[in-house]
Design an enzyme around this catalytic site. Structure first.
Site, PDB file in Angstrom:
ATOM      1  CD  GLU A 157      83.187 -64.790  54.307  1.00 44.77           C
ATOM      2  OE1 GLU A 157      83.855 -64.402  55.275  1.00 44.77           O
ATOM      3  OE2 GLU A 157      82.266 -65.620  54.424  1.00 44.77           O
ATOM      4  CG  ASN A 200      81.411 -64.221  58.509  1.00 46.09           C
ATOM      5  OD1 ASN A 200      80.369 -64.290  59.137  1.00 46.09           O
ATOM      6  ND2 ASN A 200      81.584 -64.848  57.349  1.00 46.09           N
ATOM      7  CE  LYS A 277      77.128 -64.663  59.133  1.00 45.75           C
ATOM      8  NZ  LYS A 277      77.930 -65.070  57.956  1.00 45.75           N
ATOM      9  CD  GLU A 281      76.557 -68.468  56.800  1.00 53.74           C
ATOM     10  OE1 GLU A 281      76.141 -69.155  55.852  1.00 53.74           O
ATOM     11  OE2 GLU A 281      77.244 -67.449  56.663  1.00 53.74           O
ATOM     12  NE  ARG A 314      74.405 -59.497  56.852  1.00 52.49           N
ATOM     13  CZ  ARG A 314      74.812 -60.677  56.406  1.00 52.49           C
ATOM     14  NH1 ARG A 314      75.249 -61.604  57.218  1.00 52.49           N
ATOM     15  NH2 ARG A 314      74.775 -60.946  55.119  1.00 52.49           N
ATOM     16  CG  ASP A 355      73.539 -67.133  50.977  1.00 51.58           C
ATOM     17  OD1 ASP A 355      73.631 -65.899  50.969  1.00 51.58           O
ATOM     18  OD2 ASP A 355      74.486 -67.906  51.202  1.00 51.58           O
ATOM     19  CD  GLU A 377      73.230 -58.413  53.448  1.00 46.23           C
ATOM     20  OE1 GLU A 377      72.608 -58.422  54.527  1.00 46.23           O
ATOM     21  OE2 GLU A 377      74.325 -58.976  53.309  1.00 46.23           O
ATOM     22  CD  GLU A 383      78.661 -66.514  48.278  1.00 45.00           C
ATOM     23  OE1 GLU A 383      78.232 -65.434  48.718  1.00 45.00           O
ATOM     24  OE2 GLU A 383      78.773 -67.535  48.969  1.00 45.00           O
ATOM     25  CG  HIS A 500      72.095 -73.911  48.295  1.00 46.51           C
ATOM     26  ND1 HIS A 500      73.067 -74.873  48.428  1.00 46.51           N
ATOM     27  CD2 HIS A 500      72.328 -73.030  49.290  1.00 46.51           C
ATOM     28  CE1 HIS A 500      73.838 -74.596  49.470  1.00 46.51           C
ATOM     29  NE2 HIS A 500      73.413 -73.473  50.006  1.00 46.51           N
ATOM     30  CD1 TRP A 522      75.339 -75.220  55.238  1.00 53.34           C
ATOM     31  CD2 TRP A 522      76.913 -76.554  56.117  1.00 53.34           C
ATOM     32  NE1 TRP A 522      75.929 -74.542  56.275  1.00 53.34           N
ATOM     33  CE2 TRP A 522      76.893 -75.333  56.839  1.00 53.34           C
ATOM     34  CE3 TRP A 522      77.820 -77.556  56.492  1.00 53.34           C
ATOM     35  CZ2 TRP A 522      77.759 -75.077  57.905  1.00 53.34           C
ATOM     36  CZ3 TRP A 522      78.677 -77.307  57.551  1.00 53.34           C
ATOM     37  CH2 TRP A 522      78.646 -76.077  58.255  1.00 53.34           C
TER      38      TRP A 522
HETATM   39  O1  GCW Z   1      76.363 -65.902  51.068  1.00 45.85           O
HETATM   40  C1  GCW Z   1      76.863 -66.426  52.259  1.00 45.85           C
HETATM   41  C2  GCW Z   1      78.309 -66.501  52.042  1.00 45.85           C
HETATM   42  C3  GCW Z   1      79.125 -66.251  53.274  1.00 45.85           C
HETATM   43  C4  GCW Z   1      78.597 -64.994  53.957  1.00 45.85           C
HETATM   44  C5  GCW Z   1      77.151 -65.226  54.340  1.00 45.85           C
HETATM   45  C6  GCW Z   1      76.513 -63.993  54.954  1.00 45.85           C
HETATM   46  C7  GCW Z   1      79.782 -63.272  55.094  1.00 45.85           C
HETATM   47  O2  GCW Z   1      78.654 -67.735  51.466  1.00 45.85           O
HETATM   48  O3  GCW Z   1      80.454 -66.111  52.881  1.00 45.85           O
HETATM   49  O4  GCW Z   1      79.365 -64.601  55.052  1.00 45.85           O
HETATM   50  O5  GCW Z   1      76.379 -65.549  53.225  1.00 45.85           O
HETATM   51  O6  GCW Z   1      75.814 -63.291  54.236  1.00 45.85           O
HETATM   52  O7  GCW Z   1      76.713 -63.742  56.124  1.00 45.85           O
END
Ligand code: GCW
Length: 681
Positions: A157, A200, A277, A281, A314, A355, A377, A383, A500, A522
């Site tokens: 991922e 995840n 986690k 999400e 987390r 994020d 973290e 990404e 974002h 989102w």
């Molecule tokens: O940055 C986002 C990502 C997800 C990720 C999530 C997280 C692992 O788009 O893919 O999932 O954060 O940090 O949990």
């Protein structure tokens, strides 16, 4: 070659690999064997043997090297300053031992010694003299970890460097030599923990066959000082144990986890613990049962405590049912829990409150939970910063957060931390990280986790010297390229505190226009709030009041647009397009200038890199040149698409002399990338 080696030996230097076929596999550890190096090892552990081998092959040592630990009776008369070095610190000292001049490399433990060996190699590779090397260092943070978002089907991922390094299918039988090379690279920069699987998580990672596979990796990593952790799916007692609930307050659930922990520790005696986690999400968690994050974390902590394990929980949580500004949700949920977590729980907080955006102000939770051990973290994988193809050196991004003033006493973010985790950018690509320059982000993360006060530019320099050799022309050019590269990404994706703005799902490319996704937070329009009059998210008291989550001194600064750093302006304020900026331009003109600066910086890097062609091996040079061309194209795409969109909202003309977007907005909106990498299906 022989003569050259002797020359280097005489000079006490070390010889970098000759410019020849290089594919990046050797990372920053490109030194070749020097058969003449004398290494005397006092003591016999697997880790000391590794330290010995590193020095034997990595250094042209003009004097004998003694690899040992503090307890070595031979060292007693030297009275070396081991106090304060802890379990992982090291020292390197010239000394007379048994009547001859030697260089002592030692720690209180063999792990410290191994770090000392790597420090000496780094010292030599960056131009230091071996004969007089006097090094002494201990890590500032006890936990320095990589989090792999690797799935057990081999995908990663948000991974842009190929499939997962772990071949779960052939484990535990086949131990690919690459696993040891991975551990070696991490040890060389002080990383001492690795989470093998995605947060995840699938419950399968906790079944007996997968525990055996993880144990095989742990065996390979152990002598390198690296402990293995697993992401744990909170609902595993249901999925694997057949229980009806995963409620952390249910004794049967707690018992299931205790038994599971016992099973794991039988296979991995030094297992690090669980990363979780929860309730984020779509992941299961204690909130599903009305229990708190502390209830969940403490229940797992109790299962690990008898074995010395840790729960890393987390704080990345936000819920569609919660209308609050997303940037506020983690603080709101975790701050009240301060002081309620068990001693072996760490709360892991992302560097910013949303994020991993190209820029975010530091997360308000840093410093706000004084009775909780907190870990930061970061995302090493890019990404949101151009995947593997864009050159963006993240040292400045990491350092910006670590150095941020929390407003609580004299504390900077780094002072509040018990550890640092980086979401790995490592995969099966031959060069590990998808590009040579991405290796620098792995490297910088490790170096900063060891010592958060290191300067990112100095880290870039030592990385460049080890990666390309010490030719000043190369080193100066490479470090100059790196220095502003992350800021360039901020500029061409959206500066002044915007965030974002990316396309949906895969997060590849621009999507500031997106407004129709199910959850409000989102949608990019939720974050930029642009309309005909202005742009930005009001997080002051007239808006979401997120600023009040910061300590009063910091909150006051962020509450007023005149005292908010311009780089964070639109993160905290909704402002008119025609607002005057410090340089006299309007906000709109300034934003446009940032886009153009970002694009120009990338063109500049391509030009600088071109001048290095004669000095860099062909394979690494060519791949980087090609990637810079991709980045130049995509930086323009970001710029043009963003400008086309902003103009559709504010109806303002571009300042004179500024190039119009290549296409109309509809063209940018129509772009589709169904197969972009790293995107969870
Ligand atoms: O940055 C986002 C990502 C997800 C990720 C999530 C997280 C692992 O788009 O893919 O999932 O954060 O940090 O949990």
């Amino acid at each position: 070659m022989k003569a050259l080696a002797r020359l280097a030996l005489a000079a006490g230097l070390l010889l970098a690999a000759p410019a020849g076929a290089e594919d990046g596999y050797d990372l920053w550890l490109r030194m070749r064997a020097f058969p003449d190096a004398t290494v005397l090892r006092h003591g016999d552990t697997a880790t000391l043997r590794l330290a010995e081998a590193e020095l034997r092959h990595g250094l042209a040592a003009p004097l004998p090297l003694v690899v040992t630990t503090a307890a070595d009776p031979a060292l007693a008369p030297l009275r070396l300053p081991f106090a304060g070095l802890g379990d992982e610190g090291y020292l390197v000292r010239p000394a007379m031992l048994g009547g001859r001049q030697v260089l002592v490399v030692a720690g209180n433990t063999d792990r410290g010694t191994l770090y000392g060996a790597f420090a000496l190699i780094r010292h030599a590779a960056t131009g230091g003299d071996i004969r007089t090397a006097a090094l002494r260092s201990a890590p500032r943070l006890p936990l320095r970890m990589l989090d792999h978002w690797d799935n057990i089907d081999g995908t990663v991922e948000r991974g842009y460097a190929g499939q997962s390094l772990w071949d779960w299918w052939t484990l535990p039988d086949h131990r690919n030599p690459r696993y040891a090379d991975y551990a070696r690279a991490n040890a060389s920069i002080g990383i001492n923990g690795t989470v093998l699987n995605n947060v995840n998580a699938k419950a399968d990672s906790l079944t007996a066959p997968y525990i055996a596979k993880a144990a095989a990796l742990a065996d390979v990593f152990r002598p390198w000082g690296i402990r293995v952790y697993l992401s744990a799916r909170f609902s595993a007692p249901i999925e694997l144990g057949g229980l009806k609930t995963a409620d952390p307050r249910d004794p049967a659930v707690a018992a299931w986890w205790r038994t599971k922990a016992d099973e794991i520790y039988r296979a991995i005696p030094d297992f690090g613990g669980f990363l979780v986690k929860a309730n984020s999400e779509g992941q299961p968690g204690p909130r599903d049962y009305g229990a708190s994050h502390a209830d969940g974390a403490n229940m797992l902590a109790a299962a690990l405590a008898p074995h010395g394990g840790t729960v890393i929980w987390r704080a990345f949580v936000y819920a569609e049912t919660d209308p609050t500004d997303r940037a506020k949700q983690a603080y709101e949920e975790f701050k009240p829990l301060d002081g309620t977590f068990a001693a072996n729980v760490l709360v892991q907080v992302k560097n910013g409150a949303i994020d991993f955006q190209p820029r975010e102000p530091f997360h308000p939770l840093f410093g706000a939970m004084p009775r909780t051990r907190v870990m930061a973290e970061f995302q090493i994988t890019k990404e949101y910063l151009g995947f593997a193809t864009h050159l963006a050196y993240l040292g400045p991004l990491f350092a910006e957060t670590l150095r941020a003033d929390t407003g609580r006493g004299k504390q900077r973010v780094a002072d509040t931390l018990a550890g640092m985790a980086g979401v790995a950018n490592i995969g099966r690509d031959r060069d590990w990280s998808g590009s040579t320059f991405n290796q620098a982000n792995w490297y910088a993360f490790g170096r900063l986790a060891w010592d958060p006060s290191l300067a990112p530019d100095a880290i870039a320099r030592e990385w460049a010297q080890q990666t390309f050799g010490t030719d000043p022309e190369v080193v100066d050019t490479v470090t100059a390229m790196m220095a502003g590269s992350r800021e360039a990404v901020v500029d061409y994706t959206g500066a002044l505190g915007l965030a974002h703005l990316m396309a949906t799902g895969h997060h590849y490319g621009p999507g500031p226009w997106v407004k129709d996704l199910a959850r409000p937070e989102w949608n990019p329009v939720y974050y930029h709030r642009a309309d005909a009059n202005g742009i930005g998210f009001d997080r002051t008291r007239t808006g979401s009041d997120a600023v009040d989550q910061y300590a009063p001194r910091v909150a006051r600064r962020f509450a007023d647009p005149r005292t908010t750093p311009e780089r964070d302006l639109l993160w905290f304020h909704h402002l008119a397009w025609n607002r005057r900026m410090a340089d006299g331009r309007t906000l709109w003109e300034d934003l446009v200038a940032h886009y153009d600066h970002g694009v120009a910086y990338v063109d500049g890097m391509a030009h600088q890199w071109a001048t290095l062609r004669p000095h860099i091996d062909a394979e690494r040079w060519q791949k980087t040149a090609t990637f810079l061309a991709i980045q130049a194209r995509e930086a323009r795409w970001w710029r043009d698409a963003s400008l086309a969109y902003w103009m559709s909202v504010n109806h303002l003309p571009l300042p004179p002399g500024v190039a119009a977007p290549a296409h109309d907005l509809a063209w940018y909106e129509a772009q589709r990338f169904p197969h972009a990498p790293g995107n969870p299906k």
